[in-house]
Design a protein around this motif. Sequence first.
Motif, PDB file in Angstrom:
ATOM      1  N   MET A   1       0.837  -1.187   0.000  1.00 25.93           N
ATOM      2  CA  MET A   1       0.000   0.000   0.000  1.00 25.93           C
ATOM      3  C   MET A   1       0.872   1.237   0.000  1.00 25.93           C
ATOM      4  O   MET A   1       1.768   1.365   0.805  1.00 25.93           O
ATOM      5  CB  MET A   1      -0.869   0.006   1.257  1.00 25.93           C
ATOM      6  N   THR A   2       0.656   2.158  -0.919  1.00 22.49           N
ATOM      7  CA  THR A   2       1.425   3.385  -0.921  1.00 22.49           C
ATOM      8  C   THR A   2       0.868   4.324   0.114  1.00 22.49           C
ATOM      9  O   THR A   2      -0.291   4.277   0.474  1.00 22.49           O
ATOM     10  CB  THR A   2       1.382   4.082  -2.293  1.00 22.49           C
ATOM     11  N   ARG A   3       1.735   5.226   0.601  1.00 22.05           N
ATOM     12  CA  ARG A   3       1.294   6.194   1.582  1.00 22.05           C
ATOM     13  C   ARG A   3       0.213   7.085   1.000  1.00 22.05           C
ATOM     14  O   ARG A   3      -0.751   7.447   1.645  1.00 22.05           O
ATOM     15  CB  ARG A   3       2.468   7.043   2.046  1.00 22.05           C
ATOM     16  N   LYS A   4       0.334   7.448  -0.306  1.00 26.04           N
ATOM     17  CA  LYS A   4      -0.652   8.345  -0.905  1.00 26.04           C
ATOM     18  C   LYS A   4      -2.037   7.739  -0.819  1.00 26.04           C
ATOM     19  O   LYS A   4      -3.029   8.428  -0.617  1.00 26.04           O
ATOM     20  CB  LYS A   4      -0.281   8.637  -2.359  1.00 26.04           C
ATOM     21  N   ARG A   5      -2.108   6.422  -0.984  1.00 24.64           N
ATOM     22  CA  ARG A   5      -3.411   5.779  -0.924  1.00 24.64           C
ATOM     23  C   ARG A   5      -3.868   5.582   0.502  1.00 24.64           C
ATOM     24  O   ARG A   5      -5.032   5.409   0.777  1.00 24.64           O
ATOM     25  CB  ARG A   5      -3.370   4.446  -1.665  1.00 24.64           C
ATOM     26  N   LEU A   6      -2.888   5.567   1.440  1.00 25.62           N
ATOM     27  CA  LEU A   6      -3.249   5.357   2.840  1.00 25.62           C
ATOM     28  C   LEU A   6      -3.782   6.624   3.469  1.00 25.62           C
ATOM     29  O   LEU A   6      -4.715   6.604   4.258  1.00 25.62           O
ATOM     30  CB  LEU A   6      -2.018   4.872   3.608  1.00 25.62           C
ATOM     31  N   ILE A   7      -3.193   7.787   3.105  1.00 33.24           N
ATOM     32  CA  ILE A   7      -3.620   9.029   3.713  1.00 33.24           C
ATOM     33  C   ILE A   7      -5.045   9.331   3.279  1.00 33.24           C
ATOM     34  O   ILE A   7      -5.342   9.316   2.099  1.00 33.24           O
ATOM     35  CB  ILE A   7      -2.671  10.170   3.332  1.00 33.24           C
ATOM     36  N   LEU A   8      -5.901   9.631   4.213  1.00 32.74           N
ATOM     37  CA  LEU A   8      -7.313   9.801   3.895  1.00 32.74           C
ATOM     38  C   LEU A   8      -7.624  11.237   3.544  1.00 32.74           C
ATOM     39  O   LEU A   8      -7.018  12.165   4.048  1.00 32.74           O
ATOM     40  CB  LEU A   8      -8.164   9.374   5.096  1.00 32.74           C
ATOM     41  N   GLY A   9      -8.571  11.387   2.674  1.00 31.48           N
ATOM     42  CA  GLY A   9      -8.959  12.719   2.232  1.00 31.48           C
ATOM     43  C   GLY A   9     -10.065  13.280   3.090  1.00 31.48           C
ATOM     44  O   GLY A   9      -9.921  13.463   4.287  1.00 31.48           O
ATOM     45  N   ALA A  10     -11.198  13.539   2.506  1.00 32.60           N
ATOM     46  CA  ALA A  10     -12.290  14.218   3.199  1.00 32.60           C
ATOM     47  C   ALA A  10     -12.807  13.381   4.347  1.00 32.60           C
ATOM     48  O   ALA A  10     -12.641  12.175   4.396  1.00 32.60           O
ATOM     49  CB  ALA A  10     -13.418  14.505   2.223  1.00 32.60           C
ATOM     50  N   GLY A  11     -13.471  14.022   5.300  1.00 38.99           N
ATOM     51  CA  GLY A  11     -14.017  13.350   6.470  1.00 38.99           C
ATOM     52  C   GLY A  11     -15.280  12.593   6.155  1.00 38.99           C
ATOM     53  O   GLY A  11     -15.745  12.550   5.026  1.00 38.99           O
ATOM     54  N   GLU A 191      21.055  21.563  -1.590  1.00 43.48           N
ATOM     55  CA  GLU A 191      20.677  20.738  -2.742  1.00 43.48           C
ATOM     56  C   GLU A 191      20.351  19.314  -2.291  1.00 43.48           C
ATOM     57  O   GLU A 191      19.592  18.601  -2.941  1.00 43.48           O
ATOM     58  CB  GLU A 191      21.798  20.694  -3.775  1.00 43.48           C
ATOM     59  N   GLN A 192      20.940  18.910  -1.183  1.00 45.76           N
ATOM     60  CA  GLN A 192      20.672  17.591  -0.603  1.00 45.76           C
ATOM     61  C   GLN A 192      20.485  17.751   0.898  1.00 45.76           C
ATOM     62  O   GLN A 192      21.330  18.342   1.571  1.00 45.76           O
ATOM     63  CB  GLN A 192      21.831  16.636  -0.872  1.00 45.76           C
ATOM     64  N   TYR A 193      19.369  17.251   1.390  1.00 41.76           N
ATOM     65  CA  TYR A 193      19.103  17.289   2.825  1.00 41.76           C
ATOM     66  C   TYR A 193      19.529  15.972   3.468  1.00 41.76           C
ATOM     67  O   TYR A 193      19.393  14.898   2.869  1.00 41.76           O
ATOM     68  CB  TYR A 193      17.621  17.529   3.083  1.00 41.76           C
ATOM     69  N   GLY A 194      19.984  16.076   4.711  1.00 37.72           N
ATOM     70  CA  GLY A 194      20.357  14.864   5.420  1.00 37.72           C
ATOM     71  C   GLY A 194      19.169  13.982   5.738  1.00 37.72           C
ATOM     72  O   GLY A 194      19.263  12.754   5.739  1.00 37.72           O
ATOM     73  N   VAL A 195      18.032  14.608   5.989  1.00 37.11           N
ATOM     74  CA  VAL A 195      16.807  13.882   6.315  1.00 37.11           C
ATOM     75  C   VAL A 195      15.633  14.754   5.922  1.00 37.11           C
ATOM     76  O   VAL A 195      15.777  15.984   5.828  1.00 37.11           O
ATOM     77  CB  VAL A 195      16.752  13.547   7.835  1.00 37.11           C
ATOM     78  N   VAL A 196      14.510  14.162   5.654  1.00 36.07           N
ATOM     79  CA  VAL A 196      13.297  14.936   5.453  1.00 36.07           C
ATOM     80  C   VAL A 196      12.294  14.508   6.513  1.00 36.07           C
ATOM     81  O   VAL A 196      11.903  13.333   6.590  1.00 36.07           O
ATOM     82  CB  VAL A 196      12.737  14.789   4.019  1.00 36.07           C
ATOM     83  N   LEU A 197      11.937  15.458   7.376  1.00 32.04           N
ATOM     84  CA  LEU A 197      10.976  15.234   8.448  1.00 32.04           C
ATOM     85  C   LEU A 197       9.799  16.176   8.204  1.00 32.04           C
ATOM     86  O   LEU A 197       9.828  17.336   8.600  1.00 32.04           O
ATOM     87  CB  LEU A 197      11.617  15.510   9.816  1.00 32.04           C
ATOM     88  N   PRO A 198       8.783  15.724   7.522  1.00 33.12           N
ATOM     89  CA  PRO A 198       7.661  16.605   7.173  1.00 33.12           C
ATOM     90  C   PRO A 198       6.975  17.154   8.412  1.00 33.12           C
ATOM     91  O   PRO A 198       6.958  16.518   9.469  1.00 33.12           O
ATOM     92  CB  PRO A 198       6.739  15.700   6.356  1.00 33.12           C
ATOM     93  N   GLY A 256       3.842  14.597   3.851  1.00 27.28           N
ATOM     94  CA  GLY A 256       4.358  13.235   3.727  1.00 27.28           C
ATOM     95  C   GLY A 256       4.664  12.832   2.302  1.00 27.28           C
ATOM     96  O   GLY A 256       5.677  12.187   2.031  1.00 27.28           O
ATOM     97  N   ILE A 257       3.787  13.195   1.375  1.00 23.48           N
ATOM     98  CA  ILE A 257       4.007  12.826  -0.020  1.00 23.48           C
ATOM     99  C   ILE A 257       5.220  13.565  -0.575  1.00 23.48           C
ATOM    100  O   ILE A 257       6.033  12.993  -1.309  1.00 23.48           O
ATOM    101  CB  ILE A 257       2.738  13.107  -0.848  1.00 23.48           C
TER     102      ILE A 257
END
Length: 420
Positions: A1-11, A191-198, A256-257
Amino acid sequence: MTRKRLILGAGIAAAALVLAGCGSTESNSDEPLELTFWHGYTEADGDVLEQIVSDFNDSQDGIVIKTEVNPWAVIDDTLLPALSAGNGPDIVAMPAERLPVYADKGAFVSLDDFYADPANNASAVNDGAVEMITVNDTKYGVPTGFVPLAVYYNKALFEAAGITDAPATWDDWVEVAKQLTVDENGDGTPEQYGVVLPDHATVANGLWPALFYGNGGGIVDGGDTAVIDSPENAATLEFWRDAIVGDKISPTGVDGIGADELFSSGKAAMTVGGPWMVFIAADNDIDYGIAPIPAGPVEQASSAIGVSMAITEQEDAAKQAAAEKFFAYFLNDENSVTWSLGSGWPPLRSDIPADAVAENPTVAALTAQSAFAKPLLPGVVNSTDVLTAVDELTQRALAGEDIAALLAEAQTSIQSALDK
């Protein structure tokens, strides 16, 4: 399952659910009983789930399960209206933090008797996974996934920087991220980050809870009391704001995406995610490693996210029994291993031996990390508003607003959501 599909949209639709009007279709005694199963698995996990369903259908003559695949957000938006109209599914899978919302509205049947019967293979299901589907001491679902979030790192970028080991503590994490952050032209934007923490919409909303846990903080206690406004959480936000904004180890304003995209393009050396990161890395030819979220000052902790199946309340005892028969089949020894290896999620049953899934390195790594995984908002009915408040808190904190004031505001918002 991709995260994009896991994250829920409208309530959830605002209209009240009228389950009493939901009709049921009794099957002809000469025909197999047909059940509809909604789920959102579309990657390799979808393929293996479809095969398990097909095998179940072939294993007996009395039940046929037909699957309907939709994005998770679509399932979330349409389930209640479909049930109210009498044409909803008999079985539905959804992110486990959403299950309490529907259980509280009377959409699902109790599965307490299912768990009480040893023949159903449910007695050894991971305790944290069961906690996520338990609402007011009643079990309403059968997990299809329970996985700790982990650090996924780009081995090539680590090697180029001369780094041989994944970070083990928060301080290590920041130092390693500094080494991996590259601002070639000195313009202040690496140009390059050590980590990405949204800072919002974060890994199905589990990243910041994991960081709070690591420093002894939390969000909700006992399912009904907000505990976000604590000195521990204030210290966590201060620490990571200093690292992200001050040391520029991660961009801000990223969801996250967006984090997945930075990692997949090689512009971030580390990210936090779930099994979907394996597919993202493979699609982008990234040689990756998996490590636990580094230990915070108080403990080693990670948020665990999950997915669960439930039986909808449509007043049909025969269909409930048929669905429970499928659940027991899904949880048997063979299918527990097949599903784990094919989906990339750790085994749902704690009695599955480690060597049974050792051939999949992702599963092996995540299974070992499950020991310190904490379920995300177990039993919390209004999880959407709670997670929205956390998103607003973290995004505004990293934007430079006063942390104490933000925590007080979040405490009020979350308690209000819990009291609804």
